[in-house]
Write a protein that holds these residues in place. Structure first.
Motif, PDB file in Angstrom:
ATOM      1  N   ASP A 270      68.719  14.412  53.824  1.00 26.88           N
ATOM      2  CA  ASP A 270      67.466  14.625  53.092  1.00 26.88           C
ATOM      3  C   ASP A 270      67.600  15.877  52.228  1.00 26.88           C
ATOM      4  O   ASP A 270      67.720  16.977  52.761  1.00 26.88           O
ATOM      5  N   GLY A 271      67.577  15.709  50.922  1.00 24.84           N
ATOM      6  CA  GLY A 271      67.707  16.832  49.999  1.00 24.84           C
ATOM      7  C   GLY A 271      69.148  17.146  49.671  1.00 24.84           C
ATOM      8  O   GLY A 271      69.547  17.184  48.510  1.00 24.84           O
ATOM      9  N   ARG A 272      69.956  17.314  50.707  1.00 26.25           N
ATOM     10  CA  ARG A 272      71.325  17.807  50.506  1.00 26.25           C
ATOM     11  C   ARG A 272      72.196  16.857  49.691  1.00 26.25           C
ATOM     12  O   ARG A 272      73.085  17.291  48.960  1.00 26.25           O
ATOM     13  N   LEU A 273      71.915  15.566  49.808  1.00 24.73           N
ATOM     14  CA  LEU A 273      72.675  14.579  49.028  1.00 24.73           C
ATOM     15  C   LEU A 273      72.537  14.853  47.534  1.00 24.73           C
ATOM     16  O   LEU A 273      73.490  14.694  46.772  1.00 24.73           O
ATOM     17  N   GLY A 274      71.350  15.275  47.131  1.00 21.79           N
ATOM     18  CA  GLY A 274      71.086  15.552  45.716  1.00 21.79           C
ATOM     19  C   GLY A 274      71.712  16.851  45.226  1.00 21.79           C
ATOM     20  O   GLY A 274      71.689  17.148  44.023  1.00 21.79           O
ATOM     21  N   ILE A 275      72.248  17.634  46.151  1.00 21.85           N
ATOM     22  CA  ILE A 275      73.011  18.834  45.779  1.00 21.85           C
ATOM     23  C   ILE A 275      74.494  18.483  45.709  1.00 21.85           C
ATOM     24  O   ILE A 275      75.185  18.806  44.749  1.00 21.85           O
ATOM     25  N   PHE A 276      74.959  17.789  46.766  1.00 15.18           N
ATOM     26  CA  PHE A 276      76.402  17.571  46.889  1.00 15.18           C
ATOM     27  C   PHE A 276      76.947  16.526  45.920  1.00 15.18           C
ATOM     28  O   PHE A 276      78.099  16.611  45.509  1.00 15.18           O
ATOM     29  N   VAL A 277      76.138  15.530  45.561  1.00 12.76           N
ATOM     30  CA  VAL A 277      76.653  14.520  44.625  1.00 12.76           C
ATOM     31  C   VAL A 277      76.986  15.156  43.261  1.00 12.76           C
ATOM     32  O   VAL A 277      78.095  14.985  42.761  1.00 12.76           O
ATOM     33  N   PRO A 278      76.057  15.925  42.653  1.00 16.23           N
ATOM     34  CA  PRO A 278      76.459  16.591  41.403  1.00 16.23           C
ATOM     35  C   PRO A 278      77.607  17.582  41.596  1.00 16.23           C
ATOM     36  O   PRO A 278      78.432  17.748  40.682  1.00 16.23           O
ATOM     37  N   LEU A 279      77.705  18.207  42.766  1.00 21.14           N
ATOM     38  CA  LEU A 279      78.849  19.097  43.019  1.00 21.14           C
ATOM     39  C   LEU A 279      80.160  18.324  42.944  1.00 21.14           C
ATOM     40  O   LEU A 279      81.146  18.786  42.372  1.00 21.14           O
ATOM     41  N   SER A 569      79.797   6.746  53.347  1.00 21.28           N
ATOM     42  CA  SER A 569      80.561   7.404  52.288  1.00 21.28           C
ATOM     43  C   SER A 569      80.782   6.443  51.119  1.00 21.28           C
ATOM     44  O   SER A 569      81.009   6.878  49.996  1.00 21.28           O
ATOM     45  N   ASP A 570      80.682   5.133  51.366  1.00 21.83           N
ATOM     46  CA  ASP A 570      80.796   4.174  50.254  1.00 21.83           C
ATOM     47  C   ASP A 570      79.574   4.268  49.342  1.00 21.83           C
ATOM     48  O   ASP A 570      79.698   4.222  48.120  1.00 21.83           O
ATOM     49  N   ASP A 571      78.385   4.390  49.944  1.00 25.24           N
ATOM     50  CA  ASP A 571      77.182   4.543  49.119  1.00 25.24           C
ATOM     51  C   ASP A 571      77.207   5.890  48.393  1.00 25.24           C
ATOM     52  O   ASP A 571      76.766   6.004  47.243  1.00 25.24           O
ATOM     53  N   MET A 572      77.741   6.907  49.053  1.00 24.64           N
ATOM     54  CA  MET A 572      77.840   8.215  48.392  1.00 24.64           C
ATOM     55  C   MET A 572      78.801   8.158  47.215  1.00 24.64           C
ATOM     56  O   MET A 572      78.575   8.776  46.180  1.00 24.64           O
ATOM     57  N   GLN A 573      79.873   7.381  47.393  1.00 22.53           N
ATOM     58  CA  GLN A 573      80.827   7.207  46.294  1.00 22.53           C
ATOM     59  C   GLN A 573      80.113   6.562  45.092  1.00 22.53           C
ATOM     60  O   GLN A 573      80.282   7.005  43.954  1.00 22.53           O
ATOM     61  N   LEU A 574      79.312   5.538  45.354  1.00 21.06           N
ATOM     62  CA  LEU A 574      78.565   4.893  44.264  1.00 21.06           C
ATOM     63  C   LEU A 574      77.595   5.880  43.622  1.00 21.06           C
ATOM     64  O   LEU A 574      77.404   5.870  42.399  1.00 21.06           O
ATOM     65  N   ALA A 575      77.004   6.749  44.438  1.00 17.83           N
ATOM     66  CA  ALA A 575      76.073   7.740  43.897  1.00 17.83           C
ATOM     67  C   ALA A 575      76.810   8.719  42.970  1.00 17.83           C
ATOM     68  O   ALA A 575      76.316   9.048  41.886  1.00 17.83           O
ATOM     69  N   VAL A 576      78.004   9.142  43.393  1.00 15.39           N
ATOM     70  CA  VAL A 576      78.791  10.050  42.546  1.00 15.39           C
ATOM     71  C   VAL A 576      79.162   9.333  41.243  1.00 15.39           C
ATOM     72  O   VAL A 576      79.056   9.898  40.150  1.00 15.39           O
ATOM     73  N   GLN A 577      79.554   8.070  41.378  1.00 11.80           N
ATOM     74  CA  GLN A 577      79.922   7.310  40.174  1.00 11.80           C
ATOM     75  C   GLN A 577      78.721   7.145  39.249  1.00 11.80           C
ATOM     76  O   GLN A 577      78.847   7.289  38.033  1.00 11.80           O
ATOM     77  N   ALA A 578      77.564   6.852  39.824  1.00 13.46           N
ATOM     78  CA  ALA A 578      76.365   6.684  38.995  1.00 13.46           C
ATOM     79  C   ALA A 578      76.038   7.986  38.279  1.00 13.46           C
ATOM     80  O   ALA A 578      75.716   8.004  37.085  1.00 13.46           O
ATOM     81  N   PHE A 579      76.144   9.089  38.999  1.00 16.26           N
ATOM     82  CA  PHE A 579      75.844  10.391  38.397  1.00 16.26           C
ATOM     83  C   PHE A 579      76.844  10.700  37.282  1.00 16.26           C
ATOM     84  O   PHE A 579      76.474  11.153  36.199  1.00 16.26           O
ATOM     85  N   SER A 580      78.118  10.405  37.532  1.00 11.99           N
ATOM     86  CA  SER A 580      79.146  10.653  36.504  1.00 11.99           C
ATOM     87  C   SER A 580      78.893   9.794  35.276  1.00 11.99           C
ATOM     88  O   SER A 580      79.059  10.252  34.139  1.00 11.99           O
ATOM     89  N   LEU A 581      78.494   8.541  35.519  1.00 15.04           N
ATOM     90  CA  LEU A 581      78.209   7.650  34.391  1.00 15.04           C
ATOM     91  C   LEU A 581      77.024   8.177  33.575  1.00 15.04           C
ATOM     92  O   LEU A 581      77.027   8.119  32.347  1.00 15.04           O
ATOM     93  N   LEU A 582      76.021   8.693  34.271  1.00 20.60           N
ATOM     94  CA  LEU A 582      74.867   9.254  33.567  1.00 20.60           C
ATOM     95  C   LEU A 582      75.298  10.444  32.706  1.00 20.60           C
ATOM     96  O   LEU A 582      74.895  10.557  31.543  1.00 20.60           O
ATOM     97  N   LEU A 583      76.162  11.287  33.255  1.00 12.99           N
ATOM     98  CA  LEU A 583      76.652  12.438  32.485  1.00 12.99           C
ATOM     99  C   LEU A 583      77.450  11.966  31.264  1.00 12.99           C
ATOM    100  O   LEU A 583      77.293  12.495  30.156  1.00 12.99           O
ATOM    101  N   GLY A 584      78.279  10.947  31.497  1.00 17.25           N
ATOM    102  CA  GLY A 584      79.106  10.427  30.412  1.00 17.25           C
ATOM    103  C   GLY A 584      78.267   9.824  29.291  1.00 17.25           C
ATOM    104  O   GLY A 584      78.521  10.041  28.101  1.00 17.25           O
ATOM    105  N   GLN A 585      77.248   9.075  29.734  1.00 16.97           N
ATOM    106  CA  GLN A 585      76.339   8.459  28.774  1.00 16.97           C
ATOM    107  C   GLN A 585      75.638   9.498  27.912  1.00 16.97           C
ATOM    108  O   GLN A 585      75.545   9.378  26.697  1.00 16.97           O
TER     109      GLN A 585
END
Ligand SMILES: [Zn+2]
Length: 590
Positions: A270-279, A569-585
């Protein structure tokens, strides 16, 4: 050699079915039907297609699928009659090394579970990280699920079967969620810090400016530096701020982040996922030596939950100029004022006003958060697009009637305050359900000084009403109040209603919601749009800049504010990918 999606997409159906053999235990029909959805654009797409086949197959086929699974540490394991995949999984979880006592416990649970539900207990024993649950974790889960409702258990077995399939597919395709694993491990490391009295009980509690809280801030700060952030500091309220600078000094900044404090005995994500994914995204960018045409600012908010002091959203509020100076004099249960706690932590209270961000320097705010609800878990969808953070209104209500003898007062001569409340609660249930996405709750309810033989003369209760738009909330609010009035008139009662909170809805900015949608679509994951029932830091930032959130599915029926909160960790991987795609976009729009 690992197989590829290109290969799976290209070969004839029969050969493709063979390639997916063993993904679902003794059930090749699932692969065969799912292959109709070829070509698959991603492994996530394939995984989801397979879940759809099972969902559409109906109850009997689902039960047959569950029954195709061996018991944990059962006869098949002991007699070495498991499929290669099952043997590997049960071995990874150490089930082949059970002590005689553990074996006896699991056998007893197997029998009890089968007796109660009529199918075997299915658990993805490789767990959320894929590396295997401990035997104790397996036994604890088993004991907990033995008390489940049969419908829930059937669904939970299927979800575990999908998780087993996910890990088997990863093996087949040689797919390792490297960044997801990293993010998962960071959560474990941060969870070592917990307020006094809680670690002994194995509980996670991190409240504002305690020693554990400051240790978390220090670890997040170090983590940001390791990841390659250019500027990292802890600000005047305890937020950890990291900036990954753009090559262009004039460029605007994208703001993101979430909170690192927890509720008492809370979850790790709760909360921490939104810190670590962008990290993890910055970790990846800096390793590649890549810069963005905008600065990325990640803020780990010090306080969101309002546990030690009643100062919810303190961390994000400081960024919007919404820090309430009166909070400083509040005292915690040990009589330590917030001012004293801040001074002791070396925070410079006089600098708080300067934390206010100026909207013109920012592109917007995005926040990623674990869903904290059951929706994505039930739908077998890993990511959810948030359309709006619900607006809410809360009341404390009191209904007054006449207390009188429970034996001598006939039913038609009563002025019972509690039955009025009961009638209202049932009305709220159906009225909120009519909207589809409104929610209405009476969380506190009491008959003060009530007695078993007295008709309730007074009933006090709380009302919590939420909806994705202010208009929808207001309509719900109007109807509920009108109903309370009508009930009390009809029953000859008085009532009072004290509004204690009114928060506007924070609809996602369409362009930012669109960027999340494009990112999720690019991953081959279906789009699921949903409102956020809970408040989040994004709600505060909404006051000064456009915002949009992305949800990540939680395991264990999405439970949150609870130690069972979990994510893979598979869902977290998708979250990192989604965040990276958003940055790329976003970079592509410059
Ligand atoms: Zn949260």
């Amino acid at each position: 050699m690992a197989m590829t999606l290109e290969q799976l997409n290209a070969v004839p159906l029969e050969a493709a079915t063979r390639l997916l053999a063993g993904v679902y235990e003794h059930s090749p029909w699932i692969a065969e039907k799912a292959l109709a959805a070829r070509p698959f654009t991603s492994l996530a797409h394939l995984k989801h297609a397979m879940t759809r086949v099972v969902a559409a197959a109906g109850r009997e086929a689902q039960l047959t699928l569950i029954r195709a699974h061996p018991e944990l540490a059962g006869k098949a394991m002991v007699g070495q009659a498991l499929t290669t995949e099952s043997a590997n999984e049960q071995g990874k979880a150490g089930l082949t090394e059970c002590s005689p006592d553990e074996l006896a416990t699991i056998q007893r649970l197997n029998a009890a579970y089968h007796e109660k539900f009529g199918f075997p207990f299915v658990l993805a024993v490789r767990g959320p990280r894929g590396t295997g649950l401990t035997r104790q974790e397996i036994i604890d889960t088993f004991e907990r699920r033995l008390h489940g409702h049969p419908d829930f258990e059937r669904a939970e077995c299927l979800r575990n079967i999908h998780r087993i399939a996910e890990l088997r597919l990863n093996d087949k395709f040689g797919a390792v969620p490297t960044l997801g694993n990293l993010v998962w491990d960071w959560h474990e490391e941060l969870a070592q810090f917990s307020d006094p009295g809680y670690p002994e009980k194995g509980q996670l509690t991190v409240t504002y400016l305690t020693e554990a809280h400051r240790a978390c801030a220090a670890q997040i700060k170090d983590r940001m530096l390791e990841c390659g952030f250019d500027e990292v500091h802890i600000d005047a309220v305890g937020n950890v701020v990291g900036r990954y600078l753009s090559s262009d000094k004039e460029a605007k900044t994208l703001l993101t982040g979430s909170h690192y404090d927890t509720v008492r005995n809370g979850g790790k994500y709760d909360g921490r996922l939104g810190i670590f994914v962008p990290l993890a995204c910055v970790h990846d960018l800096s390793r590649r030596g890549q810069r963005l045409p905008f600065t990325l600012e990640v803020v780990a908010f010090a306080e969101e939950e309002g546990q030690r002091y009643q100062a919810t959203f303190l961390g994000s509020g400081a960024l919007t100029g919404d820090f309430n100076a009166r909070w400083l004099e509040q005292r915690d249960s040990d009589q330590i004022s917030m001012r004293e706690a801040m001074q002791q932590a070396g925070l410079r209270i006089e600098e708080i006003p300067s934390l206010k961000r100026h909207a013109q320097a920012y592109l917007g705010f995005v926040e990623l958060h674990i869903e904290q609800g059951p929706v994505l878990n039930e739908l077998d969808i890993p990511l959810g697009i948030v359309t709006s953070i619900n607006g809410s209104v809360r009341y404390l209500a009191a209904v007054t009637g006449i207390a009188c003898h429970a034996g001598t007062t006939p039913m038609d001569r009563r002025h019972d305050a509690a039955t009025a409340a009961a009638e209202l609660i049932l009305y709220m249930e159906q009225r909120a359900a009519r909207d589809g996405n409104s929610v209405a709750t009476v969380g506190m309810l009491q008959v003060p000084n009530g007695s078993i033989n007295v008709v309730p003369g007074r009933c006090e209760f709380s009302l919590d009403l939420r909806a994705p738009t202010d208009g929808q909330r207001d309509a719900l609010d109007r109807d509920v109040r009108a109903e309370l009035k009508a009930i009390c008139e009809r029953r000859g009662l008085h009532y009072t209603l004290e509004e204690t909170l009114r928060v506007s809805a924070a609809p996602s900015a369409p362009e930012w919601q669109g960027r999340w949608e494009a990112a999720v679509a690019a991953l081959g994951v279906p789009l699921h749009r949903m409102p956020s029932g809970a408040g989040h830091d994004a709600m505060k930032l909404h006051d000064i800049m456009p915002q949009a959130m992305l949800f990540v599915r939680g395991q264990n029926a999405g439970i949150s504010h609870n130690p069972l909160e979990s994510s893979t960790s598979d869902d977290m991987q998708l979250a990192v990918q989604a965040f990276s795609l958003l940055l790329g976009q976003l970079a592509g729009e410059f």
